[in-house]
Design an enzyme around this catalytic site. Structure first.
Site, PDB file in Angstrom:
ATOM      1  CE1 TYR A   1      37.393  44.199  41.093  1.00  0.00           C
ATOM      2  CE2 TYR A   1      37.658  43.340  38.856  1.00  0.00           C
ATOM      3  CZ  TYR A   1      36.973  44.119  39.776  1.00  0.00           C
ATOM      4  OH  TYR A   1      35.854  44.816  39.380  1.00  0.00           O
TER       5      TYR A   1
ATOM      6  CB  SER B   1      34.119  42.383  37.317  1.00  0.00           C
ATOM      7  OG  SER B   1      35.127  42.699  36.370  1.00  0.00           O
TER       8      SER B   1
END
Length: 258
Positions: free
Chosen positions: A155, A142
């Site tokens: 995350y 990501s």
């Protein structure tokens, strides 16, 4: 170009969103696809869609954070398909919160699904990839692994780990003909985004969607099919000179925001 005929690809978390798009594009390129997921209803819909157009895909119900399930499932895939050439570690979950609001259970959950699953799947896949004469592994990272994002503590931690693992895997298995790369999507329009807006901004979904879309310099969110197209390239022989790389696909978010 991008012909995957005769190759077997494993896609984790392939039942929805980006994972489903990846399954479809790999099957359309001629690969036999093993879709791993824990949601039979969604996965079977993807399976039916792909088979209805002549593609080859089989759903395997597997929790990729459980070692025994992963080992058994990869063995079944190798037996049924005859080989394993490609692994796309797409399964993952998100979490909203900073270090103070993130609980130990939150952190453990993100680690189990986003980090441990990559470790388990790569560990199970590599012997089969070596047996096939080499192959490719694509890990879904990501942009959160590259830049600080508010309220994404756990995350970001998990995706940073995915990126680091990618580099190590690429380095350690060069001689065996195994390429390993990571993709870093920006904000992509998936069912997760719609559910998030419905839960946190009831009645304001349209306004917030537009706000989130405009946070990408290109002016919109990505589409799952656009991420899947990059996966196809990295899986193909056309990318045989590409390994140990991180590919942001983010509408300019990392480099063009000022």
């Amino acid at each position: 170009m991008f012909d995957l005929s005769g190759k077997t690809a494993i896609v984790t978390g392939g039942g929805k969103g980006i994972g489903a798009a990846i399954c479809k594009v790999l099957a359309n390129a001629g690969a036999s696809v093993a879709l791993l997921d824990i949601d039979p209803e969604s996965a079977q819909q993807v399976e039916s869609q792909i088979k209805s157009t002549g593609g080859k895909l089989q759903f395997f119900n597997c929790n990729v954070a459980e070692a025994e399930q992963v080992t058994a499932t990869f063995r079944d895939i190798a037996t049924q398909f005859g080989r394993i050439d490609l692994l796309v570690n797409n399964a993952g979950v998100s979490h909203i919160g900073d270090v103070l609001s993130t609980s130990q259970s939150d952190l453990d959950r993100l680690y189990q699904i986003n980090v441990k699953s990559v470790f388990l799947c790569v560990q199970s896949a590599i012997p089969y990839l070596i047996e096939a004469g080499g192959g490719a592994i694509i890990n879904m990272s990501s942009i959160a692994a590259e830049v600080g994002l508010a309220q994404r503590f756990a995350y970001s931690m998990s995706k940073g780990a995915v990126q680091s693992m990618t580099y190590s895997i690429a380095k350690d298995f060069l001689a065996q003909g195994i390429r390993c790369n990571a993709i870093g999507p920006g904000r992509v329009h998936t069912p997760f985004v719609d559910d998030y807006l419905k839960k946190h901004y009831p009645g304001e979904e349209k306004m917030m969607f537009e706000k989130l879309a405009k946070s990408q310099p290109i002016g919109r969110m990505g589409e799952p099919e656009e991420i899947a197209a990059l996966v196809l390239y990295l899986c193909s022989d056309e990318a045989r000179f590409v390994t140990g790389s991180f590919y942001p696909i983010d509408g300019g978010f990392l480099r063009l925001n000022t």
